[in-house]
Design a protein around this motif. Structure first.
Motif, PDB file in Angstrom:
ATOM      1  N   ASP A 122      53.827  33.033  41.846  1.00 47.07           N
ATOM      2  CA  ASP A 122      52.700  33.008  40.923  1.00 47.07           C
ATOM      3  C   ASP A 122      51.651  34.016  41.414  1.00 47.07           C
ATOM      4  O   ASP A 122      51.680  34.449  42.575  1.00 47.07           O
ATOM      5  CB  ASP A 122      52.110  31.599  40.860  1.00 47.07           C
ATOM      6  CG  ASP A 122      51.266  31.360  39.620  1.00 47.07           C
ATOM      7  OD1 ASP A 122      51.092  32.292  38.813  1.00 47.07           O
ATOM      8  OD2 ASP A 122      50.777  30.224  39.457  1.00 47.07           O
ATOM      9  N   HIS A 136      49.046  33.733  36.472  1.00 48.45           N
ATOM     10  CA  HIS A 136      50.243  34.191  35.767  1.00 48.45           C
ATOM     11  C   HIS A 136      50.994  33.023  35.129  1.00 48.45           C
ATOM     12  O   HIS A 136      51.460  33.120  33.997  1.00 48.45           O
ATOM     13  CB  HIS A 136      51.163  34.929  36.753  1.00 48.45           C
ATOM     14  CG  HIS A 136      52.351  35.584  36.117  1.00 48.45           C
ATOM     15  ND1 HIS A 136      52.290  36.808  35.493  1.00 48.45           N
ATOM     16  CD2 HIS A 136      53.638  35.168  35.996  1.00 48.45           C
ATOM     17  CE1 HIS A 136      53.473  37.128  35.027  1.00 48.45           C
ATOM     18  NE2 HIS A 136      54.308  36.160  35.312  1.00 48.45           N
ATOM     19  N   SER A 137      51.097  31.922  35.850  1.00 52.31           N
ATOM     20  CA  SER A 137      51.844  30.758  35.366  1.00 52.31           C
ATOM     21  C   SER A 137      51.193  30.103  34.156  1.00 52.31           C
ATOM     22  O   SER A 137      51.851  29.361  33.419  1.00 52.31           O
ATOM     23  CB  SER A 137      51.996  29.724  36.486  1.00 52.31           C
ATOM     24  OG  SER A 137      50.727  29.359  36.999  1.00 52.31           O
ATOM     25  N   PHE A 140      52.588  32.769  31.332  1.00 51.08           N
ATOM     26  CA  PHE A 140      54.036  32.946  31.231  1.00 51.08           C
ATOM     27  C   PHE A 140      54.722  31.726  31.828  1.00 51.08           C
ATOM     28  O   PHE A 140      54.827  31.583  33.040  1.00 51.08           O
ATOM     29  CB  PHE A 140      54.472  34.225  31.955  1.00 51.08           C
ATOM     30  CG  PHE A 140      53.772  35.453  31.444  1.00 51.08           C
ATOM     31  CD1 PHE A 140      54.201  36.098  30.307  1.00 51.08           C
ATOM     32  CD2 PHE A 140      52.655  35.945  32.101  1.00 51.08           C
ATOM     33  CE1 PHE A 140      53.543  37.219  29.828  1.00 51.08           C
ATOM     34  CE2 PHE A 140      51.994  37.072  31.640  1.00 51.08           C
ATOM     35  CZ  PHE A 140      52.438  37.710  30.498  1.00 51.08           C
ATOM     36  N   LYS A 141      55.176  30.845  30.967  1.00 57.32           N
ATOM     37  CA  LYS A 141      55.692  29.545  31.381  1.00 57.32           C
ATOM     38  C   LYS A 141      57.159  29.615  31.829  1.00 57.32           C
ATOM     39  O   LYS A 141      57.873  30.565  31.558  1.00 57.32           O
ATOM     40  CB  LYS A 141      55.570  28.548  30.222  1.00 57.32           C
ATOM     41  CG  LYS A 141      54.159  28.404  29.668  1.00 57.32           C
ATOM     42  CD  LYS A 141      53.202  27.775  30.665  1.00 57.32           C
ATOM     43  CE  LYS A 141      51.825  27.548  30.052  1.00 57.32           C
ATOM     44  NZ  LYS A 141      50.876  26.960  30.994  1.00 57.32           N
ATOM     45  N   ALA A 143      59.201  29.707  34.769  1.00 56.19           N
ATOM     46  CA  ALA A 143      59.827  30.742  35.590  1.00 56.19           C
ATOM     47  C   ALA A 143      61.195  30.262  36.063  1.00 56.19           C
ATOM     48  O   ALA A 143      61.297  29.270  36.772  1.00 56.19           O
ATOM     49  CB  ALA A 143      58.938  31.056  36.785  1.00 56.19           C
ATOM     50  N   GLU A 151      67.355  36.191  31.062  1.00 51.45           N
ATOM     51  CA  GLU A 151      65.908  36.008  30.955  1.00 51.45           C
ATOM     52  C   GLU A 151      65.157  37.328  31.110  1.00 51.45           C
ATOM     53  O   GLU A 151      64.225  37.607  30.359  1.00 51.45           O
ATOM     54  CB  GLU A 151      65.423  35.005  31.998  1.00 51.45           C
ATOM     55  CG  GLU A 151      65.920  33.583  31.782  1.00 51.45           C
ATOM     56  CD  GLU A 151      65.164  32.864  30.674  1.00 51.45           C
ATOM     57  OE1 GLU A 151      64.151  33.409  30.192  1.00 51.45           O
ATOM     58  OE2 GLU A 151      65.592  31.767  30.300  1.00 51.45           O
ATOM     59  N   ARG A 155      62.724  38.550  27.975  1.00 48.29           N
ATOM     60  CA  ARG A 155      61.278  38.315  27.986  1.00 48.29           C
ATOM     61  C   ARG A 155      60.672  38.688  29.333  1.00 48.29           C
ATOM     62  O   ARG A 155      61.369  38.822  30.338  1.00 48.29           O
ATOM     63  CB  ARG A 155      60.969  36.849  27.684  1.00 48.29           C
ATOM     64  CG  ARG A 155      61.408  35.867  28.774  1.00 48.29           C
ATOM     65  CD  ARG A 155      61.177  34.426  28.373  1.00 48.29           C
ATOM     66  NE  ARG A 155      61.601  33.495  29.419  1.00 48.29           N
ATOM     67  CZ  ARG A 155      60.768  32.940  30.302  1.00 48.29           C
ATOM     68  NH1 ARG A 155      59.477  33.219  30.265  1.00 48.29           N
ATOM     69  NH2 ARG A 155      61.216  32.094  31.213  1.00 48.29           N
ATOM     70  N   TYR A 156      59.358  38.820  29.317  1.00 48.25           N
ATOM     71  CA  TYR A 156      58.596  39.125  30.526  1.00 48.25           C
ATOM     72  C   TYR A 156      58.123  37.808  31.145  1.00 48.25           C
ATOM     73  O   TYR A 156      57.465  37.016  30.482  1.00 48.25           O
ATOM     74  CB  TYR A 156      57.386  39.990  30.164  1.00 48.25           C
ATOM     75  CG  TYR A 156      56.461  40.290  31.324  1.00 48.25           C
ATOM     76  CD1 TYR A 156      56.709  41.344  32.186  1.00 48.25           C
ATOM     77  CD2 TYR A 156      55.326  39.513  31.543  1.00 48.25           C
ATOM     78  CE1 TYR A 156      55.850  41.636  33.238  1.00 48.25           C
ATOM     79  CE2 TYR A 156      54.461  39.791  32.593  1.00 48.25           C
ATOM     80  CZ  TYR A 156      54.730  40.845  33.436  1.00 48.25           C
ATOM     81  OH  TYR A 156      53.887  41.122  34.485  1.00 48.25           O
ATOM     82  N   PHE A 157      58.445  37.580  32.406  1.00 47.82           N
ATOM     83  CA  PHE A 157      57.961  36.368  33.067  1.00 47.82           C
ATOM     84  C   PHE A 157      57.693  36.571  34.553  1.00 47.82           C
ATOM     85  O   PHE A 157      57.099  35.712  35.197  1.00 47.82           O
ATOM     86  CB  PHE A 157      58.955  35.209  32.888  1.00 47.82           C
ATOM     87  CG  PHE A 157      60.308  35.472  33.502  1.00 47.82           C
ATOM     88  CD1 PHE A 157      60.589  35.078  34.798  1.00 47.82           C
ATOM     89  CD2 PHE A 157      61.303  36.113  32.776  1.00 47.82           C
ATOM     90  CE1 PHE A 157      61.839  35.307  35.373  1.00 47.82           C
ATOM     91  CE2 PHE A 157      62.553  36.350  33.333  1.00 47.82           C
ATOM     92  CZ  PHE A 157      62.818  35.948  34.634  1.00 47.82           C
ATOM     93  N   TYR A 199      62.257  31.480  42.624  1.00 48.88           N
ATOM     94  CA  TYR A 199      60.829  31.394  42.278  1.00 48.88           C
ATOM     95  C   TYR A 199      60.108  30.490  43.258  1.00 48.88           C
ATOM     96  O   TYR A 199      60.506  29.345  43.494  1.00 48.88           O
ATOM     97  CB  TYR A 199      60.648  30.855  40.862  1.00 48.88           C
ATOM     98  CG  TYR A 199      59.196  30.688  40.466  1.00 48.88           C
ATOM     99  CD1 TYR A 199      58.349  31.794  40.411  1.00 48.88           C
ATOM    100  CD2 TYR A 199      58.668  29.437  40.173  1.00 48.88           C
ATOM    101  CE1 TYR A 199      57.012  31.653  40.056  1.00 48.88           C
ATOM    102  CE2 TYR A 199      57.330  29.289  39.804  1.00 48.88           C
ATOM    103  CZ  TYR A 199      56.512  30.400  39.760  1.00 48.88           C
ATOM    104  OH  TYR A 199      55.188  30.250  39.421  1.00 48.88           O
TER     105      TYR A 199
END
Length: 314
Positions: A122, A136-137, A140-141, A143, A151, A155-157, A199
């Motif tokens: 994060d 960030h979290s 952008f949910k 992770a 993934e 999408r961007y995460f 993560y």
């Protein structure tokens, strides 16, 4: 058991205002087996003088000047090729590392298997004055962990400056693709095909948002950024193997088509549409309409500007 060597490659280009805070955060790490490499990409401000001041005071810092402005991907590769660390951090010197960043991520690597090539975390987004904006979290949910290939295509995460990379991954890829204007999307696509990601749900990094951030230029007049995205999407198309991966790429292409068209990048929109067509999927009414409008170069950028103003207050 000896600590593995971790290389922090500090990339600088005109970061005079933020450089001391960034370098101080590197020097304040609780993890001690560090290799510190500062690469200055021919800054035109006072950055080089500040770096030289730090190298005199802290002789453990290895200073590299690129000799001419090369751009982020080439500058990083210069630092990486000069490095020896088992793990590597790509650190822009307008960002800030929290003191336990390296220690926590090395510990995370030691908990997971050798098939894990990246640990990411994060981040706390900050402004020019180092004031908190959001995490960030929050934006952008969910992770993911493990196999993230679909993934990263869809999408961007991942917050890029939070990554710690296994050296073996960079070696397998030959470093960053130096033909590209930016590195993260390409690195994710190529590395996630063969390596798992882990993560760490903790804030390890402060990421600075300001007008000159590379991320702020993607849909600007700097077409090199969009051309790089097209090239990475072409690479992804060659790597997809399953229906879910193909669907992720379709999702990505539709996103890029919308944004490229609504920023008047008609040539690039046509290239994204061609990639979508190559996947032999029905584009749908919206994308058939975009194809028609794009062919006639009808400008609808006001739609995107209104959306951004309503959503972000800009």
């Amino acid at each position: 058991m000896p600590q593995p060597l971790v290389t922090i490659i500090c990339l600088c280009y005109n970061h005079e205002r933020f450089l001391k805070e960034a370098l101080d955060s590197v020097l304040a790490q609780t993890y001690k087996n560090l290799e510190l490499i500062v690469v200055d990409d021919m800054s035109t401000d006072n950055s080089a003088a500040i770096i030289q001041e730090y190298t005199r005071k802290y002789p453990q810092i290895n200073y590299i000047s690129t000799g001419k402005n090369l751009g982020n991907t080439k500058a990083f590769n210069m630092g990486w090729r000069a490095s020896k660390g088992e793990f590597v951090i790509d650190f822009a010197t307008d960002d800030v590392l929290l003191p336990e960043r390296v220690e926590k991520q090395v510990n995370q690597f030691q908990k997971v298997g050798l098939n894990y090539g990246v640990v990411y975390s994060d981040a706390d987004y900050i402004n020019d004055c180092s004031e908190h904006l959001y995490y960030h979290s929050q934006k952008f949910k969910a992770a993911p962990d493990g196999d993230v290939f679909s993934e990263v295509i869809g999408r961007y995460f991942i917050c890029p400056p939070t990554m710690m990379m296994r050296r073996e991954v960079l070696g397998e890829l030959g470093g960053y693709d130096e033909t590209l204007a930016y590195e993260d999307f390409d690195f994710w696509v190529r590395s996630a095909r063969n390596w798992n990601y882990s993560y760490l749900p903790e804030v390890t990094t402060k990421r600075r948002l300001h007008a000159h951030s590379l991320s702020q230029k993607l849909y600007s007049s700097e077409v090199r950024m969009l051309l790089s995205t097209i090239k990475v999407c072409e690479k992804a198309a060659a790597l997809v193997e399953t229906p879910s991966e193909k669907n992720a790429l379709i999702k990505r292409l539709k996103y890029e088509i919308r944004h490229a068209y609504l920023t008047n990048h008609f040539t690039e929109t046509a290239q994204f549409l061609k990639l979508l067509n190559n996947l032999k999927t029905k584009p749908g009414i919206v994308y058939n309409l975009i194809r028609l409008l794009n062919n006639k170069q009808i400008k609808l950028n006001i739609v995107r500007e209104l959306y951004v103003r309503l959503r972000y207050g800009k």
